[in-house]
Design an enzyme around this catalytic site. Sequence first.
Site, PDB file in Angstrom:
ATOM      1  N   LYS A   1       0.918  -1.385  -0.039  1.00 22.29           N
ATOM      2  CA  LYS A   1      -0.010  -0.097  -0.030  1.00 22.29           C
ATOM      3  C   LYS A   1       0.965   1.280  -0.026  1.00 22.29           C
ATOM      4  O   LYS A   1       0.559   2.282  -0.695  1.00 22.29           O
ATOM      5  CB  LYS A   1      -0.839  -0.213   1.242  1.00 22.29           C
ATOM      6  CG  LYS A   1      -1.986   1.170   1.233  1.00 22.29           C
ATOM      7  CD  LYS A   1      -3.112   0.746   2.040  1.00 22.29           C
ATOM      8  CE  LYS A   1      -2.970   0.700   3.565  1.00 22.29           C
ATOM      9  NZ  LYS A   1      -3.275   2.001   4.275  1.00 22.29           N
ATOM     10  N   SER A   2       1.811   1.315   0.885  1.00 21.92           N
ATOM     11  CA  SER A   2       2.734   2.518   0.959  1.00 21.92           C
ATOM     12  C   SER A   2       3.356   2.800  -0.357  1.00 21.92           C
ATOM     13  O   SER A   2       3.370   4.002  -0.737  1.00 21.92           O
ATOM     14  CB  SER A   2       3.846   2.277   2.045  1.00 21.92           C
ATOM     15  OG  SER A   2       3.328   2.076   3.251  1.00 21.92           O
TER      16      SER A   2
ATOM     17  N   ASP B   1       1.756  -1.208  12.331  1.00 16.63           N
ATOM     18  CA  ASP B   1       0.648  -1.739  11.618  1.00 16.63           C
ATOM     19  C   ASP B   1       0.132  -3.107  12.126  1.00 16.63           C
ATOM     20  O   ASP B   1      -1.135  -3.544  11.819  1.00 16.63           O
ATOM     21  CB  ASP B   1       0.210  -1.395  10.211  1.00 16.63           C
ATOM     22  CG  ASP B   1       0.263  -0.103   9.675  1.00 16.63           C
ATOM     23  OD1 ASP B   1      -0.340   0.568  10.658  1.00 16.63           O
ATOM     24  OD2 ASP B   1       0.656   0.426   8.662  1.00 16.63           O
TER      25      ASP B   1
END
Length: 475
Positions: free
Chosen positions: A52-53, A351
Site C-alpha cells: 500500500k505504501s 500496523d
Amino acid sequence: MTNADPHDSKGLIFLRASKSWKIRMSHGSSPTPLTACTSGPLTGTIRVPGDKSISHRALMFGALAVGHSTVKGLLESEDVLATAAAMRAVGAKIEKDADGTYHIDGIGLGSLLEPEGVIDFGNAGTGVRLTMGIFGTHDIAATFVGDASLSNRPMGRVLDPLRQMGTSVVARSGDRLPASIRGAKQPLPLTYRVPMPSAQVKSAVLLAGLNAPGITTVIEPIPTRDHTEKMLAGFGAEISVTLNEAGERVIKLKGQPELKPQDLDVPGDPSSAGFPIVAALIVPGSDVTIENVLLNEHRTGLITTLIEMGGNIEILNRRDASGEEVGDIRVRASQLKGITVPAVRAPSMIDEYPVLAVAAAFAEGDTFMPGLDELRVKESDRLAAVARGLEANGIPCIEGEDCLTVTGGANNIGNGTVVTHLDHRIAMSFLVLGMAAHKPVTVDDGAVIATSFPTFTGLFSGMGADIRNSSSEAA
C-alpha cells in the site's frame, strides 16, 4: 478554523464544500458482519496484494514526473484508488490496461491544476497526508474530506510544518477533516525535526519540499519506513540521507527537480502478509508460502518478532525489485512463546500489532508490547480496540497507556463479537483469531477490509479457512 484569509475567495472553498459534506460511516459500503470458524490446516502458495505504501507513492511520483510511467502490481484498494482520483483531479492522466498495468502521464512539478471538487480520501490516512504535502507548496486551493474514521484522525502533525512553508489552512477544530488548504505562492524550504516516529509526516514534508526552492531538511530521530527516500532517488530527485552526531537520520532534498518517469513493479505488502503468516503459525498443521513480499528492513519487525517467539518462518529467494528487497516467505504451524517486544521496533511494525496480539493469544506465557502510543491515533484507537476484542473472546490482557500485555493459552476462547471501529486491520486480525479459536469469532463489519486487502476472504477461503457472511446467515 485556522489560518484562513477572509479576503481570499479560494479560502472559501471549505465553506462551499462543507455545506453538502457529511461524515460517512464507512467508505461506500454498508456494514457486513463476518464470522471466522475454526479451520483445518491452511495450505497453499499465495500472493498478497501490492504494498500500500509503495502503491500510493508510485501514483504520486508518476503524476509529478514529466512523461510516461507504468506501475505493475498496484494495490487496487479503496485507499489507493482514492489517491489515483486525487492525482487525476490535478491533471495527471492515469489509466489501467487489460493486463492490469497502470499508465501514468505526469504533469510535472509546479504544473498542478486546481481541483474542481472536493478530494475524498475515504479511509486513507497515508493518501490524504502525503497529498496535502504535495498540494501545500503549489499555488492551488483544495478541500479534503474522508469517512468518519479519517475525519477523527489528527492532521495537525502534517499541517503544522506546511504552515511553516507558507500554506494557508482552514480546518475543523483539532485540525481534523474536512480541511481546506491553499498552497503557498512562494513556498519556503524548511528544516523540520519530526516530533514522532511517522513516515507519513516525514514524507509529507519531503513532498512539500519538492516544489520549494533550496534545500528542505527532515531530521528523523527514530527511523521509519524509507520508501519515499528510495523512490524520490529513483525518480531522479537530488536527495541524501546521513546520520548526525546524535545518530539521527538527516534527509536533505533539493527542491524543484524535474522528476523522470519510471517503470515500477510493486511487491507484496508485508503488512497484508502478516495475516496469513500469523494464521499459518497458529492453525495446527498449516504450511503456507507467500510469494513476492517486500522485505524492506523498516517493514519486517513482525517477522523478526514472530521468529523470536519460536515461529517456523523461512525467507526464500531473496531478490531486488525496483530498488527494494523482496522474497518468498514459508510459514509452518508452530508452538509460540511469549516475549517482550523491544519498543524501538514499533515503527517497523506499527500496523502489525493487532495481528501480533492474536499470535500472542496462542503463545505460552505473556507477551509484552511497549511503545504503542501511535496506535492511539490510527484508523481507530487500535490499542483499545485490540484490548476490547481480546477481552470479548476470553483472552486475558492488560491495556496500558502505551503498552499491551497478552497472556496466551486461555481455554475455550472465541464466541465474541469484535467492534472494528471502521478499522480494516482490526477486522482482519480478529478473523484470523477465529480460524484458530475454540469457538467462532465475529467482526461487526468486514466491508472495511476493502480499504487495504480486497481479496482477503477469497484468498483465505482458498487456503482452507472458514469465513462466513454473518448478516446473510441471520437473514
